[in-house]
Scaffold this active site. Sequence first.
Site, PDB file in Angstrom:
ATOM      1  N   TYR A  49       0.862  -1.193   0.000  1.00  0.00           N
ATOM      2  CA  TYR A  49       0.000   0.000   0.000  1.00  0.00           C
ATOM      3  C   TYR A  49       0.895   1.239   0.000  1.00  0.00           C
ATOM      4  CZ  TYR A  49      -4.260   2.589   1.576  1.00  0.00           C
ATOM      5  OH  TYR A  49      -5.344   3.428   1.691  1.00  0.00           O
ATOM      6  N   CYS A  50       0.705   2.119  -0.994  1.00  0.00           N
ATOM      7  CA  CYS A  50       1.417   3.400  -1.074  1.00  0.00           C
ATOM      8  C   CYS A  50       2.937   3.158  -1.139  1.00  0.00           C
ATOM      9  CB  CYS A  50       1.007   4.304   0.081  1.00  0.00           C
ATOM     10  SG  CYS A  50       1.537   6.030  -0.111  1.00  0.00           S
ATOM     11  N   ILE A  51       3.707   3.742  -0.224  1.00  0.00           N
ATOM     12  CA  ILE A  51       5.158   3.529  -0.254  1.00  0.00           C
ATOM     13  C   ILE A  51       5.496   2.061  -0.001  1.00  0.00           C
ATOM     14  CG2 ILE A  51       5.448   4.134   2.181  1.00  0.00           C
ATOM     15  CD1 ILE A  51       8.164   5.292   1.510  1.00  0.00           C
ATOM     16  N   GLY A  53       3.837  -0.280  -1.350  1.00  0.00           N
ATOM     17  CA  GLY A  53       3.728  -0.846  -2.685  1.00  0.00           C
ATOM     18  C   GLY A  53       4.959  -0.555  -3.521  1.00  0.00           C
TER      19      GLY A  53
END
Length: 318
Positions: A49-51, A53
């Site tokens: 998720y986000c960073i 990811g």
Amino acid sequence: LDVYITSWKNPDASMREVRFDDYLVEGISAIVRVARECSGAERVHAVGYCIGGTALATWMAWAARHYGEDAVPVRDWTLFTTLVDFHKPGDIEVFIDEESVAHLSEQMKEKGYLDGKDMAASFRLLRSNSLIWHYVVHGWLYGESPAPFDVLYWNMDTTRMPAAMHAWYLRELYLNNRLVQPDALVVAGEPIDLRRIRQPLYVVAAEDDHIAPWAQTFHTVHHVAADKRFVLSSSGHILGIVNPPVTPPRRHYRVATAHRADRAPLWRERAALREGSWWEDWMAWLKPRAGELVAARPAADERHPALGDAPGTYVLEA
């Protein structure tokens, strides 16, 4: 489905020299290893998720070199609101230039970390009408108490970043955009080339995301050669993901396979529009890849004993 969730530890000055390499080797590699040991599965289904990811995408390319493209211990992977191509990273670009990064790096050297409050303030400035002035008007001017809002509370739960890791991240990814340049980065001893990743990919973006703009997250499909399914959820960076199936449906999403030759606007035109939660589509994509059902089992065992009750001890650290 067994679910193993790993949260960031909130770093302090003692972690000033922790690098992005360390997050991959001591973080993601360890996560994959422990999940395999606990579950007995040969390969896992990874989600970032986000960073997280961005780190997962980097690790997948690292693992393709380290283990071999067909020997990566991940069956498939999913990215939520994730950038790998930082050419146009969205509104945050106003804070990203050589001078700003140099100044921030010096500040982080003194403290040993980037204070989460500074990062939160930057993101609030990007949406000042809704995240700042709305509360000034209703709280200070009208004297109204804000209504309880669990997602906003979560959004204010800030996390710091280690100095070495975040300085590298800003310079190599945001400034130089090297993650999408084949072999331009060497991480944990391996050249990084996203094109070497062969495991199927499920990508979720959010229409109103100001942190990871959906059209920019779409560029992920151009750099990964594996089979890809792309989802565009309604709402923003958090609510677009935290989107359980409810009746009647609160949100909608668009979904279709994605190819390296696709462009975001054309993909959006041909993607199917569906009411409800993309979670149901994700489960339809994921479960056939998960093998046969097995009996449920305790999360802890002799090899991996429980360290404490949920939600753990990290969340209690200042």
